[in-house]
Write a protein that holds these residues in place. Structure first.
Motif, PDB file in Angstrom:
ATOM      1  N   GLY A 228       0.818  -1.208   0.000  1.00 54.32           N
ATOM      2  CA  GLY A 228       0.000   0.000   0.000  1.00 54.32           C
ATOM      3  C   GLY A 228       0.847   1.251   0.000  1.00 54.32           C
ATOM      4  N   GLY A 229       0.317   2.301  -0.626  1.00 49.09           N
ATOM      5  CA  GLY A 229       1.040   3.568  -0.710  1.00 49.09           C
ATOM      6  C   GLY A 229       0.312   4.683   0.012  1.00 49.09           C
ATOM      7  N   ARG A 230       0.760   5.897  -0.264  1.00 51.46           N
ATOM      8  CA  ARG A 230       0.244   7.085   0.409  1.00 51.46           C
ATOM      9  C   ARG A 230      -1.271   7.221   0.263  1.00 51.46           C
ATOM     10  N   ALA A 231      -1.816   6.678  -0.821  1.00 50.42           N
ATOM     11  CA  ALA A 231      -3.253   6.808  -1.079  1.00 50.42           C
ATOM     12  C   ALA A 231      -4.092   6.224   0.054  1.00 50.42           C
ATOM     13  N   ARG A 257       7.689   4.091   0.986  1.00 47.87           N
ATOM     14  CA  ARG A 257       8.299   4.925   2.021  1.00 47.87           C
ATOM     15  C   ARG A 257       7.328   6.003   2.493  1.00 47.87           C
ATOM     16  N   ALA A 258       6.506   6.504   1.558  1.00 48.60           N
ATOM     17  CA  ALA A 258       5.530   7.529   1.951  1.00 48.60           C
ATOM     18  C   ALA A 258       4.576   6.960   2.997  1.00 48.60           C
ATOM     19  N   ALA A 259       4.157   5.712   2.804  1.00 52.50           N
ATOM     20  CA  ALA A 259       3.245   5.077   3.764  1.00 52.50           C
ATOM     21  C   ALA A 259       3.940   4.894   5.114  1.00 52.50           C
ATOM     22  N   GLN A 270       8.837  -1.562   4.539  1.00 49.03           N
ATOM     23  CA  GLN A 270       9.149  -0.731   3.366  1.00 49.03           C
ATOM     24  C   GLN A 270       9.836  -1.532   2.268  1.00 49.03           C
ATOM     25  N   VAL A 271       9.327  -1.351   1.055  1.00 45.29           N
ATOM     26  CA  VAL A 271       9.907  -1.995  -0.124  1.00 45.29           C
ATOM     27  C   VAL A 271      10.596  -0.908  -0.942  1.00 45.29           C
ATOM     28  N   GLY A 272      11.790  -1.178  -1.411  1.00 47.31           N
ATOM     29  CA  GLY A 272      12.436  -0.214  -2.292  1.00 47.31           C
ATOM     30  C   GLY A 272      13.914  -0.075  -2.040  1.00 47.31           C
ATOM     31  N   GLN A 273      14.456   0.963  -2.634  1.00 49.96           N
ATOM     32  CA  GLN A 273      15.897   1.217  -2.578  1.00 49.96           C
ATOM     33  C   GLN A 273      16.419   1.245  -1.151  1.00 49.96           C
ATOM     34  N   THR A 274      15.675   1.882  -0.266  1.00 49.15           N
ATOM     35  CA  THR A 274      16.119   1.954   1.134  1.00 49.15           C
ATOM     36  C   THR A 274      15.298   1.040   2.034  1.00 49.15           C
ATOM     37  N   ILE A 286      -0.986  -1.030  -4.473  1.00 51.43           N
ATOM     38  CA  ILE A 286      -2.269  -0.330  -4.326  1.00 51.43           C
ATOM     39  C   ILE A 286      -2.020   1.120  -3.900  1.00 51.43           C
ATOM     40  N   GLY A 287      -2.444   2.050  -4.746  1.00 51.41           N
ATOM     41  CA  GLY A 287      -2.226   3.461  -4.427  1.00 51.41           C
ATOM     42  C   GLY A 287      -0.764   3.803  -4.314  1.00 51.41           C
ATOM     43  N   VAL A 288       0.023   3.215  -5.209  1.00 53.59           N
ATOM     44  CA  VAL A 288       1.478   3.403  -5.242  1.00 53.59           C
ATOM     45  C   VAL A 288       1.811   4.069  -6.576  1.00 53.59           C
ATOM     46  N   SER A 289       2.543   5.198  -6.541  1.00 53.51           N
ATOM     47  CA  SER A 289       2.785   5.900  -7.812  1.00 53.51           C
ATOM     48  C   SER A 289       3.795   5.169  -8.693  1.00 53.51           C
ATOM     49  N   GLY A 290       4.790   4.523  -8.064  1.00 47.94           N
ATOM     50  CA  GLY A 290       5.814   3.834  -8.854  1.00 47.94           C
ATOM     51  C   GLY A 290       7.067   4.680  -9.024  1.00 47.94           C
ATOM     52  N   ILE A 292      10.975   5.666  -8.829  1.00 46.48           N
ATOM     53  CA  ILE A 292      12.064   4.723  -9.129  1.00 46.48           C
ATOM     54  C   ILE A 292      12.621   4.070  -7.866  1.00 46.48           C
ATOM     55  N   GLN A 293      12.606   4.804  -6.769  1.00 49.29           N
ATOM     56  CA  GLN A 293      13.143   4.209  -5.535  1.00 49.29           C
ATOM     57  C   GLN A 293      12.268   3.060  -5.057  1.00 49.29           C
ATOM     58  N   HIS A 294      10.976   3.118  -5.353  1.00 47.30           N
ATOM     59  CA  HIS A 294      10.108   1.996  -4.990  1.00 47.30           C
ATOM     60  C   HIS A 294      10.295   0.849  -5.985  1.00 47.30           C
ATOM     61  N   ALA A 306      -1.088  -3.438 -10.643  1.00 44.94           N
ATOM     62  CA  ALA A 306      -1.121  -2.082 -10.065  1.00 44.94           C
ATOM     63  C   ALA A 306      -2.550  -1.568 -10.060  1.00 44.94           C
ATOM     64  N   ILE A 307      -2.948  -1.015  -8.925  1.00 44.63           N
ATOM     65  CA  ILE A 307      -4.282  -0.408  -8.802  1.00 44.63           C
ATOM     66  C   ILE A 307      -4.059   1.066  -8.475  1.00 44.63           C
ATOM     67  N   ASN A 308      -4.478   1.932  -9.373  1.00 42.06           N
ATOM     68  CA  ASN A 308      -4.213   3.363  -9.185  1.00 42.06           C
ATOM     69  C   ASN A 308      -5.285   4.145  -9.933  1.00 42.06           C
ATOM     70  N   ASN A 309      -5.676   5.294  -9.389  1.00 42.64           N
ATOM     71  CA  ASN A 309      -6.736   6.063 -10.064  1.00 42.64           C
ATOM     72  C   ASN A 309      -6.181   7.072 -11.073  1.00 42.64           C
ATOM     73  N   ASP A 310      -4.843   7.091 -11.209  1.00 48.94           N
ATOM     74  CA  ASP A 310      -4.227   8.000 -12.173  1.00 48.94           C
ATOM     75  C   ASP A 310      -3.702   7.197 -13.368  1.00 48.94           C
ATOM     76  N   PRO A 311      -4.296   7.376 -14.545  1.00 53.18           N
ATOM     77  CA  PRO A 311      -3.859   6.574 -15.696  1.00 53.18           C
ATOM     78  C   PRO A 311      -2.400   6.827 -16.075  1.00 53.18           C
ATOM     79  N   GLU A 324      -7.137   0.599 -13.438  1.00 56.17           N
ATOM     80  CA  GLU A 324      -7.324   2.026 -13.179  1.00 56.17           C
ATOM     81  C   GLU A 324      -8.625   2.210 -12.417  1.00 56.17           C
ATOM     82  N   GLY A 325      -8.528   2.733 -11.203  1.00 56.35           N
ATOM     83  CA  GLY A 325      -9.740   2.903 -10.414  1.00 56.35           C
ATOM     84  C   GLY A 325      -9.419   3.316  -9.000  1.00 56.35           C
ATOM     85  N   ASP A 326     -10.487   3.559  -8.248  1.00 53.93           N
ATOM     86  CA  ASP A 326     -10.346   3.993  -6.857  1.00 53.93           C
ATOM     87  C   ASP A 326     -10.096   2.760  -5.978  1.00 53.93           C
TER      88      ASP A 326
HETATM   89  P1  FAD Z   1       2.807   8.910  -4.008  1.00 54.73           P
HETATM   90  O1  FAD Z   1       3.952   9.090  -4.915  1.00 54.73           O
HETATM   91  O2  FAD Z   1       2.208  10.095  -3.391  1.00 54.73           O
HETATM   92  O3  FAD Z   1       1.721   8.100  -4.824  1.00 54.73           O
HETATM   93  C1  FAD Z   1       0.429   7.825  -4.373  1.00 54.73           C
HETATM   94  C2  FAD Z   1      -0.317   7.229  -5.548  1.00 54.73           C
HETATM   95  O4  FAD Z   1      -1.616   6.861  -5.124  1.00 54.73           O
HETATM   96  C3  FAD Z   1      -0.487   8.182  -6.741  1.00 54.73           C
HETATM   97  O5  FAD Z   1      -0.023   7.559  -7.926  1.00 54.73           O
HETATM   98  C4  FAD Z   1      -1.991   8.416  -6.807  1.00 54.73           C
HETATM   99  O6  FAD Z   1      -2.439   8.526  -8.151  1.00 54.73           O
HETATM  100  C5  FAD Z   1      -2.518   7.157  -6.165  1.00 54.73           C
HETATM  101  N1  FAD Z   1      -3.827   7.318  -5.557  1.00 54.73           N
HETATM  102  C6  FAD Z   1      -4.305   8.355  -4.802  1.00 54.73           C
HETATM  103  N2  FAD Z   1      -5.550   8.099  -4.377  1.00 54.73           N
HETATM  104  C7  FAD Z   1      -5.895   6.889  -4.881  1.00 54.73           C
HETATM  105  C8  FAD Z   1      -7.056   6.073  -4.773  1.00 54.73           C
HETATM  106  N3  FAD Z   1      -8.118   6.455  -4.072  1.00 54.73           N
HETATM  107  N4  FAD Z   1      -7.068   4.897  -5.422  1.00 54.73           N
HETATM  108  C9  FAD Z   1      -5.999   4.486  -6.149  1.00 54.73           C
HETATM  109  N5  FAD Z   1      -4.865   5.203  -6.259  1.00 54.73           N
HETATM  110  C10 FAD Z   1      -4.809   6.394  -5.628  1.00 54.73           C
HETATM  111  N6  FAD Z   1      10.086   5.014  -1.702  1.00 54.73           N
HETATM  112  C11 FAD Z   1       9.797   3.732  -1.490  1.00 54.73           C
HETATM  113  O7  FAD Z   1       8.641   3.312  -1.665  1.00 54.73           O
HETATM  114  N7  FAD Z   1      10.767   2.869  -1.067  1.00 54.73           N
HETATM  115  C12 FAD Z   1      12.056   3.249  -0.859  1.00 54.73           C
HETATM  116  O8  FAD Z   1      12.891   2.425  -0.475  1.00 54.73           O
HETATM  117  C13 FAD Z   1      12.400   4.617  -1.097  1.00 54.73           C
HETATM  118  N8  FAD Z   1      13.655   5.043  -0.934  1.00 54.73           N
HETATM  119  C14 FAD Z   1      13.960   6.352  -1.227  1.00 54.73           C
HETATM  120  C15 FAD Z   1      15.291   6.777  -1.152  1.00 54.73           C
HETATM  121  C16 FAD Z   1      15.607   8.069  -1.477  1.00 54.73           C
HETATM  122  C17 FAD Z   1      17.045   8.513  -1.396  1.00 54.73           C
HETATM  123  C18 FAD Z   1      14.587   8.970  -1.876  1.00 54.73           C
HETATM  124  C19 FAD Z   1      14.932  10.388  -2.251  1.00 54.73           C
HETATM  125  C20 FAD Z   1      13.290   8.563  -1.947  1.00 54.73           C
HETATM  126  C21 FAD Z   1      12.946   7.244  -1.621  1.00 54.73           C
HETATM  127  N9  FAD Z   1      11.613   6.813  -1.683  1.00 54.73           N
HETATM  128  C22 FAD Z   1      11.354   5.486  -1.496  1.00 54.73           C
HETATM  129  C23 FAD Z   1      10.490   7.735  -1.882  1.00 54.73           C
HETATM  130  C24 FAD Z   1       9.981   7.747  -3.308  1.00 54.73           C
HETATM  131  O9  FAD Z   1      10.693   8.684  -4.064  1.00 54.73           O
HETATM  132  C25 FAD Z   1       8.491   8.147  -3.343  1.00 54.73           C
HETATM  133  O10 FAD Z   1       8.327   9.382  -2.695  1.00 54.73           O
HETATM  134  C26 FAD Z   1       7.544   7.131  -2.685  1.00 54.73           C
HETATM  135  O11 FAD Z   1       7.803   5.848  -3.180  1.00 54.73           O
HETATM  136  C27 FAD Z   1       6.105   7.510  -3.007  1.00 54.73           C
HETATM  137  O12 FAD Z   1       5.242   6.694  -2.299  1.00 54.73           O
HETATM  138  P2  FAD Z   1       3.741   6.470  -2.794  1.00 54.73           P
HETATM  139  O13 FAD Z   1       3.763   5.844  -4.143  1.00 54.73           O
HETATM  140  O14 FAD Z   1       3.038   5.768  -1.701  1.00 54.73           O
HETATM  141  O15 FAD Z   1       3.167   7.956  -2.808  1.00 54.73           O
END
Ligand code: FAD
Length: 341
Positions: A228-231, A257-259, A270-274, A286-290, A292-294, A306-311, A324-326
């Motif tokens: 799960g991501g920030r969403a 990492r945002a979550a 946490q999954v990803g580079q760090t 789910i709700g993960v933007s993708g 590069i660090q992730h 991938a499940i995301n509401n942003d195409p 693509e969806g909520d």
């Molecule tokens: P966001 O980028 O905010 O994405 C949220 C997504 O949810 C968006 O695509 C949005 O369209 C979607 N969304 C919103 N609402 C809904 C809904 N209702 N239904 C469906 N989709 C929805 N990140 C990691 O994950 N792992 C790491 O190990 C890591 N290491 C890092 C190391 C460094 C040095 C740096 C600089 C960054 C690192 N990051 C890492 C952070 C990374 O750059 C991103 O900021 C992070 O992965 C974003 O998390 P996210 O996808 O949850 O959030």
């Protein structure tokens, strides 16, 4: 994009050398079972082509050596070195690395291989320093006995590293190698390590640990992962959306990492580079933007959903199935349908 690096020859080993064998560190869990990433390390060791001596340390070592003999089929495994010394429990690098250094001073060994696990990662730099050798971390491919591939720049480039040091210290990315074949290796002899007491090395003591207990498959070794991501807004929502899907799929739970930074879950998820690098059969983002660090931590998964509401979300570029969806509507519906199956 491939980069080539050369690691210079170290001056340490000047005697005539009879390099022939690979020393492979096999980790055990607290209950004495073999840690799965060590079985991938054994595959990598076998690819080097030399006879393998496994080394198992800690109070379960002899039991684990017998488990190893009777559970893997590896004709190159000729010897299992054990030390049942309780001082090696928890694999404190201050105790374990000097022992490895002691063993590796034997001219017999040309390679040391361990998994790029937490234990492997903490030990290898210290071992490198003790032997004045440059370790090669997190390799994903063995090209020949001195040439290896490893990801760099968060997996955006693959470096080809050629090592001319007399001994190669390698950690392998477990997801890049299959576990060694199951079976038995009756010919491997188990031998007690005759060595200095670990207590004589460095005065360091294991104080304790607080473990999180979970019935759920462990993120690093789960064949299915739901992330799960920030969403997912907050801890409660994160659990409400992810747990039912993880339950129905018998999956491990991961997070961006945002979550983690927003307190939705513990940072061990946490999954990803760090965070952790995973390559399960199924990865549901789910709700993960993708970012590069992730992606650096999951893009080698066999099937990515991938499940995301942003195409335009970048995660769709690596996904095998894009929904693509909520997430708040799609995921409960998915759970309902899966339960019906
Ligand atoms: P966001 O980028 O905010 O994405 C949220 C997504 O949810 C968006 O695509 C949005 O369209 C979607 N969304 C919103 N609402 C809904 C809904 N209702 N239904 C469906 N989709 C929805 N990140 C990691 O994950 N792992 C790491 O190990 C890591 N290491 C890092 C190391 C460094 C040095 C740096 C600089 C960054 C690192 N990051 C890492 C952070 C990374 O750059 C991103 O900021 C992070 O992965 C974003 O998390 P996210 O996808 O949850 O959030």
């Amino acid at each position: 994009r491939a980069l080539r690096f050369q690691i210079p020859t170290a001056k340490l080993f000047t005697k005539s050398q009879r390099f022939a064998s690979t020393l492979t560190f096999i980790e055990t869990s607290k209950d004495g079972n073999l840690v799965s990433s060590s079985l991938n390390a054994l595959t990598a060791a076998a690819q080097l082509g030399n006879p393998i001596h496994a080394v198992i340390l800690g109070s379960h070592a002899s039991t684990a050596a017998n488990i190893l003999k009777s559970s893997v089929q590896c004709e190159k495994l000729t010897k299992i070195l054990v030390s049942d010394n309780i001082g090696f429990d928890h694999y404190l690098p201050e105790k374990v690395a000097p022992l490895f250094a002691h063993l590796l001073k034997n001219d017999e060994y040309s390679h040391f291989v361990s998994a790029s696990s937490t234990v492997g990662k903490t030990n290898l730099p210290r071992l490198g320093a003790l032997l004045d050798l440059q370790p090669i971390n997190d390799i994903i491919k063995i090209l020949d006995s001195r040439t290896f591939s490893r990801p760099i720049y968060a997996g955006n480039a693959i470096a080809t590293v050629q090592c001319s040091q007399p001994k190669k210290l390698i950690s392998i990315r477990a997801s890049a190698f299959e576990p060694i074949t199951q079976g038995s290796t009756d010919s491997a002899v188990i031998e007690e390590i005759q060595q200095i007491e670990p207590e004589t090395f460095i005065d360091v003591k294991w104080e304790g640990e607080t473990l999180m207990k979970s019935e759920r498959p462990e993120l690093g070794s789960a064949s299915r992962v739901v992330t799960g991501g920030r969403a997912l807004k907050d801890k409660e929502t994160f659990e409400k959306i992810l747990v039912p899907l993880a339950d129905v799929l018998n999956a491990g739970i991961g997070a961006t990492r945002a979550a983690v930074d927003n307190g939705f879950c513990d940072n061990s998820l946490q999954v990803g580079q760090t965070g952790k690098v995973v390559a399960p059969d199924l990865y549901v983002a789910i709700g993960v933007s993708g970012a590069i660090q992730h992606l650096a931590g999951m893009k080698d998964s066999k099937v990515i959903v991938a499940i995301n509401n942003d195409p335009e979300a970048p995660v769709f570029k690596v996904a095998d199935y894009s929904l693509e969806g909520d997430a708040y509507e799609v995921v409960p519906e998915l759970v309902r349908r899966l339960k019906e199956m």
